[in-house]
Structures are given as C-alpha cells and as structure tokens.
Design a protein around this motif. Structure first.
Motif, PDB file in Angstrom:
ATOM      1  N   UNK A 167      -3.565  -4.465  -3.167  1.00 33.00           N
ATOM      2  CA  UNK A 167      -1.856  -4.370  -3.803  1.00 33.00           C
ATOM      3  C   UNK A 167      -1.088  -3.504  -2.768  1.00 33.00           C
ATOM      4  N   UNK A 168      -1.580  -2.480  -1.916  1.00 32.54           N
ATOM      5  CA  UNK A 168      -0.744  -1.790  -1.360  1.00 32.54           C
ATOM      6  C   UNK A 168      -0.492  -2.359   0.113  1.00 32.54           C
ATOM      7  N   UNK A 169      -1.546  -3.341   0.646  1.00 30.70           N
ATOM      8  CA  UNK A 169      -1.126  -4.140   1.700  1.00 30.70           C
ATOM      9  C   UNK A 169      -0.284  -5.415   1.565  1.00 30.70           C
ATOM     10  N   UNK A 170      -0.499  -5.963   0.267  1.00 33.16           N
ATOM     11  CA  UNK A 170       0.382  -7.177  -0.215  1.00 33.16           C
ATOM     12  C   UNK A 170       1.828  -6.644  -0.263  1.00 33.16           C
ATOM     13  N   UNK A 171       2.286  -5.458  -0.905  1.00 35.04           N
ATOM     14  CA  UNK A 171       3.470  -5.030  -0.893  1.00 35.04           C
ATOM     15  C   UNK A 171       3.912  -4.450   0.495  1.00 35.04           C
ATOM     16  N   UNK A 172       3.340  -3.754   1.052  1.00 35.23           N
ATOM     17  CA  UNK A 172       3.815  -3.304   2.478  1.00 35.23           C
ATOM     18  C   UNK A 172       4.134  -4.452   3.605  1.00 35.23           C
ATOM     19  N   UNK A 173       3.103  -5.532   3.502  1.00 35.26           N
ATOM     20  CA  UNK A 173       3.368  -6.662   4.222  1.00 35.26           C
ATOM     21  C   UNK A 173       4.655  -7.559   3.792  1.00 35.26           C
ATOM     22  N   UNK A 174       4.632  -7.721   2.862  1.00 31.57           N
ATOM     23  CA  UNK A 174       5.772  -8.460   1.938  1.00 31.57           C
ATOM     24  C   UNK A 174       6.926  -7.804   1.977  1.00 31.57           C
ATOM     25  N   UNK A 175       7.056  -6.713   2.120  1.00 32.04           N
ATOM     26  CA  UNK A 175       8.459  -5.814   2.386  1.00 32.04           C
ATOM     27  C   UNK A 175       8.811  -5.822   3.770  1.00 32.04           C
ATOM     28  N   UNK A 176       7.608  -5.787   4.517  1.00 38.50           N
ATOM     29  CA  UNK A 176       8.292  -5.773   6.066  1.00 38.50           C
ATOM     30  C   UNK A 176       8.679  -7.192   6.242  1.00 38.50           C
ATOM     31  N   UNK A 221       0.018   5.927  -2.641  1.00 40.80           N
ATOM     32  CA  UNK A 221      -0.795   6.953  -3.381  1.00 40.80           C
ATOM     33  C   UNK A 221      -1.223   6.253  -4.636  1.00 40.80           C
ATOM     34  N   UNK A 222      -0.687   5.603  -5.181  1.00 39.46           N
ATOM     35  CA  UNK A 222      -1.056   5.004  -6.662  1.00 39.46           C
ATOM     36  C   UNK A 222      -2.346   4.227  -6.551  1.00 39.46           C
ATOM     37  N   UNK A 223      -3.431   4.478  -7.536  1.00 39.91           N
ATOM     38  CA  UNK A 223      -4.783   3.692  -7.443  1.00 39.91           C
ATOM     39  C   UNK A 223      -4.315   2.080  -7.311  1.00 39.91           C
ATOM     40  N   UNK A 224      -5.147   1.410  -6.791  1.00 36.27           N
ATOM     41  CA  UNK A 224      -4.844  -0.164  -6.806  1.00 36.27           C
ATOM     42  C   UNK A 224      -4.892  -0.763  -8.451  1.00 36.27           C
ATOM     43  N   UNK A 225      -5.695  -0.303  -9.289  1.00 38.47           N
ATOM     44  CA  UNK A 225      -5.869  -1.066 -10.492  1.00 38.47           C
ATOM     45  C   UNK A 225      -4.278  -0.545 -11.393  1.00 38.47           C
ATOM     46  N   UNK A 226      -3.972   0.776 -11.035  1.00 34.97           N
ATOM     47  CA  UNK A 226      -2.825   1.121 -11.669  1.00 34.97           C
ATOM     48  C   UNK A 226      -1.611   0.089 -10.869  1.00 34.97           C
ATOM     49  N   UNK A 227      -1.613   0.129  -9.825  1.00 35.27           N
ATOM     50  CA  UNK A 227      -0.670  -0.561  -9.089  1.00 35.27           C
ATOM     51  C   UNK A 227      -0.491  -2.112  -9.445  1.00 35.27           C
ATOM     52  N   UNK A 228      -1.761  -2.778  -9.637  1.00 34.97           N
ATOM     53  CA  UNK A 228      -1.909  -4.179 -10.163  1.00 34.97           C
ATOM     54  C   UNK A 228      -1.285  -4.443 -11.479  1.00 34.97           C
ATOM     55  N   UNK A 229      -1.437  -3.383 -12.151  1.00 32.15           N
ATOM     56  CA  UNK A 229      -1.088  -3.270 -13.831  1.00 32.15           C
ATOM     57  C   UNK A 229       0.523  -3.293 -13.620  1.00 32.15           C
ATOM     58  N   UNK A 230       0.874  -2.244 -12.972  1.00 28.38           N
ATOM     59  CA  UNK A 230       2.575  -2.161 -12.998  1.00 28.38           C
ATOM     60  C   UNK A 230       3.115  -3.579 -12.450  1.00 28.38           C
ATOM     61  N   UNK A 231       2.374  -4.233 -11.143  1.00 27.46           N
ATOM     62  CA  UNK A 231       2.951  -5.429 -10.718  1.00 27.46           C
ATOM     63  C   UNK A 231       3.129  -6.409 -11.767  1.00 27.46           C
ATOM     64  N   UNK A 232       1.754  -6.563 -12.353  1.00 26.44           N
ATOM     65  CA  UNK A 232       1.736  -7.782 -13.311  1.00 26.44           C
ATOM     66  C   UNK A 232       2.603  -7.512 -14.487  1.00 26.44           C
TER      67      UNK A 232
END
Length: 248
Positions: A167-176, A221-232
């Motif tokens: 999730x953090x790589x998807x968010x960062x790469x898409x943002x760039x 810093x957010x855990x991957x599972x939490x980040x996925x839940x927030x994104x979803x």
C-alpha cells in the motif's frame, strides 16, 4: 461566501484534502471539488482551480513520498506517459462532453475495487489475478480523472493495492506520477478555458503544500493492513456517493 474574502477557508480545504490524498493516495480532487461546489462555486471554476493547485501540491507530495521511501520507480516510469496522454485527452473531452455520462461507470468500478481491498484488509484472499497492466491502467486513470473531476488516485491506487502491491509503495508511486498527469491536465484546461480563479487556486495550493509532508509521513508509518482498510473504506464512500448522485 465571497470568494475574494475566503482564502483562509480555501487553505483549510486544501490542507484537509491533501491529508486524505497524501496518506491514502486519493481524494484531493474529489474532496476539494465537492466542497467548492457545495459553497456555490461554479463547476468550471472549481475544476480549473483544483487542477491548477494540484500541480504544485502533487509536486511537493511526490517529493515528500520520495523522502519517506514510498516510491517504486518502475511503477512511476510505466505510468507517466499513458497517464499524461489520458489526462490530456480527458481534459479536452470534458470541454466537449458532460462528465456526468461517464461517472456512473467509474463509480461502479471503484466500488468493486474498494470491496476487494477491504476483503484483503480483513485477511481474506481477494486479490485480482495477474499483474496489473500499467499502460491501460495509467491511461484510464488519467482520462477518467479529467472527465470525473477526480479519480487518478482511486482508480490507479485501488487497482495496484487490489493486485497485491504494498500500500505505501502504491500510494507514493501514484502520487509522484500524479504531478506529471496533473500538469498536463492543468495545461490543457488553461489552453481551452483560458482562465482560472487565482484566490481559490492559491488557497488550495497553500493548504495542500502545508499538509503534504505530514501526509507522506503518516502513509509511511501506518501498518499495511490499516492503510488498506482506510483506502478501501474511502473508495467505497466515494463510489457510493457518485452512484447516489447518478441515480438521483
């Protein structure tokens, strides 16, 4: 509310929008445009102002994600060209065809992606088979982002995460990548419309730039599972809102 006397309000809108977008990889355009429309700002003015502000905000956000190690360069390089081409075409088409005709299709797609991501966050096997086809994904994301007034992050980030990307790589790469897509969109809108309301754009810009470093840090810093839940969850909310608007 007088636009000229409300730059502080626009700064706040831009700040909140970028906190959401920088941490979850989506929502700046949809959030900002929705609030501006609710304040009585005409749609064309809102769209042009948001895209102009996003050029600067996405630039700062992309640098912040790079500094936090959230970027996969392979994703960025493969998404840039199709994303830019899709964004230019979509911006032009939006001046000719109402975006309302396309938004229901986008909303249904986002709803499905949001459900898949939430299932992954809950620990169930819900990934889409196969690697994502980045060229058509980038083109569709750029095109539909222009047409729908927002959607690059929800479409591209949600697909990458649903296919198993960290999730953090998807968010960062898409943002760039979004910086280059938004630059192309803003240039097209300005070339065709030949105007933008600078107090609105500058307010959104200041708020977004202030929030970008904090949002990138939160994303890392957010855990991957939490980040996925927030994104979803965010995708489901945005898509349901679009579906309800289309039906009503």
């Amino acid at each position: 509310m007088a636009i000229e006397s409300s730059i502080v309000s626009f700064i706040l809108i831009g700040f909140l929008a970028q906190i959401v977008d920088g941490a979850l990889g989506m929502g700046y355009g949809v959030f900002s445009t929705s609030v501006l429309l609710s304040l009585g700002i005409p749609p064309a003015l809102a769209s042009a102002s948001v895209h102009t502000a996003e050029v600067f905000v996405t630039g700062v956000s992309g640098l912040a994600h790079l500094g936090n190690g959230n970027v996969e360069r392979r994703l960025v390089l493969r998404l840039i060209i199709p994303g830019v081409l899709g964004g230019i075409l979509g911006a032009y088409v939006l001046t000719q065809v109402p975006g309302e005709k396309v938004r229901p299709v986008v909303a249904i797609y986002l709803f499905v992606m949001g459900a898949l991501i939430l299932r992954r966050a809950l620990g169930r096997r819900a990934s889409v088979r196969g690697a994502p086809r980045l060229v058509p994904l980038g083109f569709a994301g750029g095109f539909l982002d222009s047409i729908g007034g927002g959607g690059w992050g929800p479409i591209v980030t949600s697909t990458l995460v649903a296919q198993g990307q960290a999730p953090h790589l998807a968010v960062g790469s898409v943002s760039v990548t979004e910086f280059f897509v938004t630059l192309a969109q803003a240039g097209t809108f300005l070339a065709v419309l030949q105007w933008v309301h600078w107090p609105v754009a500058i307010g959104l810009l200041i708020g977004g730039v202030l929030a970008a470093p904090l949002a990138a840090y939160v994303c890392r810093r957010l855990p991957a599972r939490v980040l996925m839940g927030l994104i979803g969850g965010l995708i489901l909310v945005l898509s349901l809102r679009l579906i309800v608007r289309a039906v009503s």
